[in-house]
Scaffold this motif. Structure first.
Motif, short mmCIF file in Angstrom:
data_model
loop_
_atom_site.label_atom_id
_atom_site.label_comp_id
_atom_site.label_asym_id
_atom_site.label_seq_id
_atom_site.Cartn_x
_atom_site.Cartn_y
_atom_site.Cartn_z
N LEU A 166 0.82 -1.21 0.00
CA LEU A 166 0.00 0.00 0.00
C LEU A 166 0.86 1.27 0.00
CD1 LEU A 166 -2.97 -1.07 2.27
CD2 LEU A 166 -3.04 -0.52 -0.17
N LYS A 167 1.94 1.26 0.77
CA LYS A 167 2.83 2.42 0.73
C LYS A 167 3.40 2.61 -0.67
CE LYS A 167 4.12 2.41 5.58
NZ LYS A 167 5.20 2.18 6.55
N TYR A 168 3.76 1.51 -1.32
CA TYR A 168 4.27 1.56 -2.69
C TYR A 168 3.18 2.07 -3.64
CZ TYR A 168 6.61 -0.19 -6.95
OH TYR A 168 7.20 -0.31 -8.18
N GLY A 169 1.96 1.56 -3.48
CA GLY A 169 0.85 1.99 -4.32
C GLY A 169 0.54 3.47 -4.15
N ILE A 170 0.61 3.97 -2.92
CA ILE A 170 0.39 5.40 -2.68
C ILE A 170 1.47 6.21 -3.38
CG2 ILE A 170 0.41 7.20 -0.90
CD1 ILE A 170 -0.94 5.06 0.96
N TRP A 171 2.72 5.76 -3.27
CA TRP A 171 3.81 6.46 -3.95
C TRP A 171 3.59 6.45 -5.47
CZ3 TRP A 171 7.40 5.24 -7.64
CH2 TRP A 171 8.40 6.19 -7.86
N LEU A 172 3.21 5.29 -6.02
CA LEU A 172 2.94 5.21 -7.46
C LEU A 172 1.84 6.18 -7.87
CD1 LEU A 172 2.96 1.38 -8.28
CD2 LEU A 172 4.53 3.10 -9.17
N ALA A 173 0.74 6.16 -7.15
CA ALA A 173 -0.39 7.03 -7.49
C ALA A 173 0.01 8.50 -7.39
CB ALA A 173 -1.58 6.73 -6.58
N ASP A 174 0.85 8.84 -6.42
CA ASP A 174 1.32 10.22 -6.27
C ASP A 174 2.13 10.68 -7.48
OD1 ASP A 174 0.22 11.20 -3.90
OD2 ASP A 174 1.91 10.54 -2.66
N GLN A 175 2.69 9.76 -8.23
CA GLN A 175 3.47 10.13 -9.42
C GLN A 175 2.56 10.72 -10.51
OE1 GLN A 175 6.86 10.06 -8.84
NE2 GLN A 175 5.89 9.43 -6.93
N PHE A 176 1.28 10.43 -10.42
CA PHE A 176 0.32 10.96 -11.40
C PHE A 176 -0.43 12.17 -10.86
CE2 PHE A 176 0.94 6.48 -12.34
CZ PHE A 176 1.31 6.55 -13.66
N GLY A 177 -0.22 12.49 -9.61
CA GLY A 177 -0.86 13.65 -9.00
C GLY A 177 -0.91 13.48 -7.50
N GLU A 178 -0.30 14.42 -6.80
CA GLU A 178 -0.30 14.36 -5.33
C GLU A 178 -1.73 14.23 -4.83
OE1 GLU A 178 2.28 14.55 -2.98
OE2 GLU A 178 3.63 14.26 -4.69
N GLY A 179 -1.88 13.47 -3.77
CA GLY A 179 -3.22 13.28 -3.22
C GLY A 179 -3.15 12.68 -1.84
N ARG A 180 -4.26 12.09 -1.44
CA ARG A 180 -4.33 11.47 -0.13
C ARG A 180 -5.02 10.12 -0.25
NH1 ARG A 180 -9.39 13.76 2.89
NH2 ARG A 180 -10.59 14.45 1.11
N ALA A 181 -4.69 9.24 0.67
CA ALA A 181 -5.30 7.92 0.70
C ALA A 181 -6.49 7.94 1.65
CB ALA A 181 -4.28 6.88 1.13
N LEU A 182 -7.58 7.36 1.17
CA LEU A 182 -8.80 7.26 1.97
C LEU A 182 -9.18 5.81 2.15
CD1 LEU A 182 -11.02 10.05 0.37
CD2 LEU A 182 -9.68 10.19 2.49
N ALA A 183 -9.66 5.47 3.33
CA ALA A 183 -10.22 4.15 3.61
C ALA A 183 -11.73 4.28 3.50
CB ALA A 183 -9.82 3.69 5.00
N ILE A 184 -12.33 3.41 2.71
CA ILE A 184 -13.79 3.43 2.50
C ILE A 184 -14.37 2.17 3.14
CG2 ILE A 184 -15.63 3.63 0.79
CD1 ILE A 184 -13.49 5.89 0.60
N ASP A 185 -15.22 2.35 4.15
CA ASP A 185 -15.79 1.17 4.80
C ASP A 185 -16.94 0.61 3.97
OD1 ASP A 185 -18.16 2.62 5.41
OD2 ASP A 185 -17.54 2.99 7.48
N SER A 186 -17.53 -0.47 4.44
CA SER A 186 -18.56 -1.16 3.65
C SER A 186 -19.81 -0.31 3.43
CB SER A 186 -18.93 -2.49 4.29
OG SER A 186 -19.45 -2.27 5.58
N SER A 187 -20.02 0.72 4.26
CA SER A 187 -21.19 1.59 4.07
C SER A 187 -20.91 2.70 3.05
CB SER A 187 -21.61 2.22 5.40
OG SER A 187 -20.68 3.22 5.79
#
Length: 140
Positions: A68-89
């Motif tokens: 997940l840390k790697y995925g966040i870094w990868l996604a940031d390469q396309f645009g800085e952002g933030r990671a959100l956790a989405i629960d089942s609701s």
């Protein structure tokens, strides 16, 4: 040998957590990165080879956390952002990348630029309808 160990430990961790395999999505990000920013792709390759794979293979760290840390870094390469956790609701909260999500949590990287789509970083093996709808809306 370490590649096989890392793969096996990742598979076991995903099964235990009830999460779908995120590696195919990360590979797609790498393909995009290779064509859009070769230097960032080289850094991503180095991080995988020198940091991610050995850490997972050693068993010293939770594979999902590392991915997940790697995925966040990868996604940031396309645009800085933030990671959100989405629960089942479908409710969102900030995601702490030092924690491992349970199988009921979806993780999205949402760019600061709201014109850019979100990136799906982790998905439950059996996502809820609100999670699927959230992913469809934001990653579209």
């Amino acid at each position: 040998m370490s590649e096989d160990q890392a793969r096996g430990r990742t598979d076991e961790a995903l099964d235990r957590a009830g999460l779908a395999d995120m590696r195919p999505a990360y590979r797609r990000l790498l393909v995009r990165l290779k064509s859009s920013d070769p230097a960032a792709f080289e850094e991503a390759s180095r991080r995988y080879r020198d940091e991610l794979e050995p850490a997972i293979a050693s068993g010293s760290i939770d594979p999902i956390t590392v991915w997940l840390k790697y995925g966040i870094w990868l996604a940031d390469q396309f645009g800085e952002g933030r990671a959100l956790a989405i629960d089942s609701s479908g409710r969102a909260r900030p995601f702490d990348p030092s924690t491992t999500p349970d199988g009921g949590t979806m993780i999205l990287h949402v760019p600061e630029d709201d014109r850019k789509p979100a990136t799906l970083l982790a998905l439950p093996s059996a996502p809820s309808d609100p999670q699927r709808e959230t992913a469809d809306l934001l990653t579209g």
